[in-house]
Design an enzyme around this catalytic site. Structure first.
Site, mmCIF file in Angstrom:
data_model
loop_
_atom_site.group_PDB
_atom_site.id
_atom_site.type_symbol
_atom_site.label_atom_id
_atom_site.label_comp_id
_atom_site.label_asym_id
_atom_site.label_seq_id
_atom_site.Cartn_x
_atom_site.Cartn_y
_atom_site.Cartn_z
ATOM 1 N N HIS A 246 73.113 23.804 7.472
ATOM 2 C CA HIS A 246 71.890 24.493 7.083
ATOM 3 C C HIS A 246 71.892 24.958 5.633
ATOM 4 C CE1 HIS A 246 71.261 24.258 11.296
ATOM 5 N NE2 HIS A 246 71.972 25.315 11.636
ATOM 6 N N ASP B 92 79.171 26.153 11.610
ATOM 7 C CA ASP B 92 77.925 26.499 12.269
ATOM 8 C C ASP B 92 76.766 26.623 11.289
ATOM 9 O OD1 ASP B 92 76.326 27.358 14.551
ATOM 10 O OD2 ASP B 92 76.404 29.363 13.673
#
Length: 429
Positions: free
Chosen positions: A202, A197
């Site tokens: 990111h 996730d």
């Protein structure tokens, strides 16, 4: 500028919370013309009127700060199509027309793949349909003002570049901890976990911006070539490395502020047998000229005591202090706050007592951006600017970096620890 946008997965959480508000912000800022049209595609048996009523409710909820005229303009410019993304016949009407259309795939990972093999296969399929320049693998972190300011601070200030290397920097912590728990996202999160996730995309992208060599320009080729250099330099992790340099955990029941949070395994929609982690930490090293010996620590967690979202650049201590033993020696730290957006430099100076060392902290708050991260990404997509999107080889290399970790964790080479919701994460080891 492309004036037609097709959103597949238009009735999902991503569209409601981010894409619709991003489009309304673009309209309020004058970036969308009167000819803008949005086709929303989803599985619900809705007509356009039902979709528009739903979209209006979501905009009121998530973008109430924007002018009512901008919110209504997006609603009025939309039309709904019931479509199955695995059925070409039902997808065709969504993108039909003579004018160019940008297709935004707001779909769950299960549709696109969740590992290196799937990433390679997806890139192969995309290459058969459209050129790489027309593919935007968006990561909204790259459009955050503070993330972009990592580059601005590095490259626009001569004082930093001479010391931006392993000779002066011991560790760099890239942290995204939040007090939010699962918040009804079990359908997605329980099949992904913290590593997929947050870290695989990111936080690795932030690492690239911190560690890369200065690009010739911020054009899409120069910027992405330098990010690719960083990913290729990440030292491969062995099983022995993974047992020492990675951690995983999930939260148990606890209290965050004034709310009681159930254990992750007891949340609605969670399958405890999956052993999905809500906390992940990985230490990486780069085998290149600039960074040998510097530790890059990527860390994320849910249901934590509070929000801590920052990049902390920790400098090595000075070789000698001529002040005796008065005061505490604190290495310098440069902190880039991601949310809220600020910049802090932690120095050491002389305190009130002569000769005694004391902390000296300089902080500035950054002006809020004109556009949200998703608003900026949508603008770049519609304008064909791919600099802040991820190239195909980047996506594959990111999976290569963390695939050994996923494999080792699946074999339980690293224990799944626990931490109470509302705490600072698993106990130090």
């Amino acid at each position: 500028m492309i004036s037609r946008l097709a959103i597949f997965g238009a009735t999902g959480d991503l569209t409601a919370r981010y894409l619709l508000p991003g489009l309304a912000a673009l309209h309020a800022a004058g970036h969308l013309g009167d000819g803008f049209f949005m086709a929303g595609a989803g599985r619900e048996r809705w007509d356009s009127g039902e979709f528009q009523r739903w979209a209006a409710e979501q905009l009121d909820r998530h973008a109430g700060h924007l002018p009512a005229s901008a919110r209504q303009a997006i609603v009025s410019a939309s039309r709904y199509y019931q479509a199955d993304v695995t059925d070409p016949a039902s997808v065709a009407p969504v993108v039909a027309g003579d004018e160019p259309v940008a297709a935004y795939l707001a779909l769950p990972p299960a549709v696109f793949g969740e590992d290196l093999h799937d990433a390679i296969e997806l890139n192969r399929l995309l290459a058969e349909v459209v050129p790489e320049q027309a593919v935007f693998r968006v990561d909204h972190f790259l459009a955050m003002t503070t993330v972009q300011n990592l580059l601005g601070t590095r490259l626009a200030n001569r004082v930093l570049e001479p010391i931006w290397n392993t000779a002066h920097i011991a560790e760099i912590d890239i942290t995204w901890e939040e007090s939010l728990a699962l918040e009804g996202r079990a359908g997605y999160y329980d099949g992904a976990g913290a590593l997929k996730d947050m870290l695989q995309n990111h936080l690795l992208q932030i690492l690239c911006l911190i560690a890369m060599e200065p690009p010739v320009s911020l054009g899409e080729r120069d910027l992405r070539d330098r990010k690719m250099d960083v990913l290729r330099s990440v030292r491969p992790l062995t099983d022995a490395d993974i047992t020492r340099r990675t951690r995983r955990a999930r939260y148990t029941a606890g209290r965050i502020g004034d709310r009681q949070v159930p254990a992750y395994a007891d949340e609605d929609g969670v399958d405890p047998a999956r052993r999905t982690e809500t906390f992940a930490e990985v230490e990486l090293e780069l085998d290149n000229w600039r960074w040998p010996g510097t530790i890059f620590r990527l860390r994320t967690g849910k249901a934590m005591r509070g929000d801590r979202k920052e990049v902390a650049v920790r400098f090595r201590p000075v070789p000698h202090l001529p002040f005796g033993h008065t005061g505490e020696e604190l290495p310098n730290v440069l902190r880039f706050g991601l949310e809220p957006e600020d910049l802090t430099l932690e120095l050491t100076g002389i305190g009130a007592r002569a000769g005694a060392l004391a902390p000296l902290t300089l902080t500035t708050r950054l002006d809020p951006p004109e556009l949200s991260a998703y608003g900026q990404l949508l603008l770049d997509v519609l304008n064909g600017n791919a600099a802040l999107s991820i190239r195909g080889d980047e996506a594959e290399e990111s999976w290569r970096v963390l695939t050994p970790v996923l494999s080792a964790w699946s074999k339980d080479l690293v224990p799944l620890e626990e931490y109470p919701a509302g705490s600072d994460g698993p106990a130090a080891r």
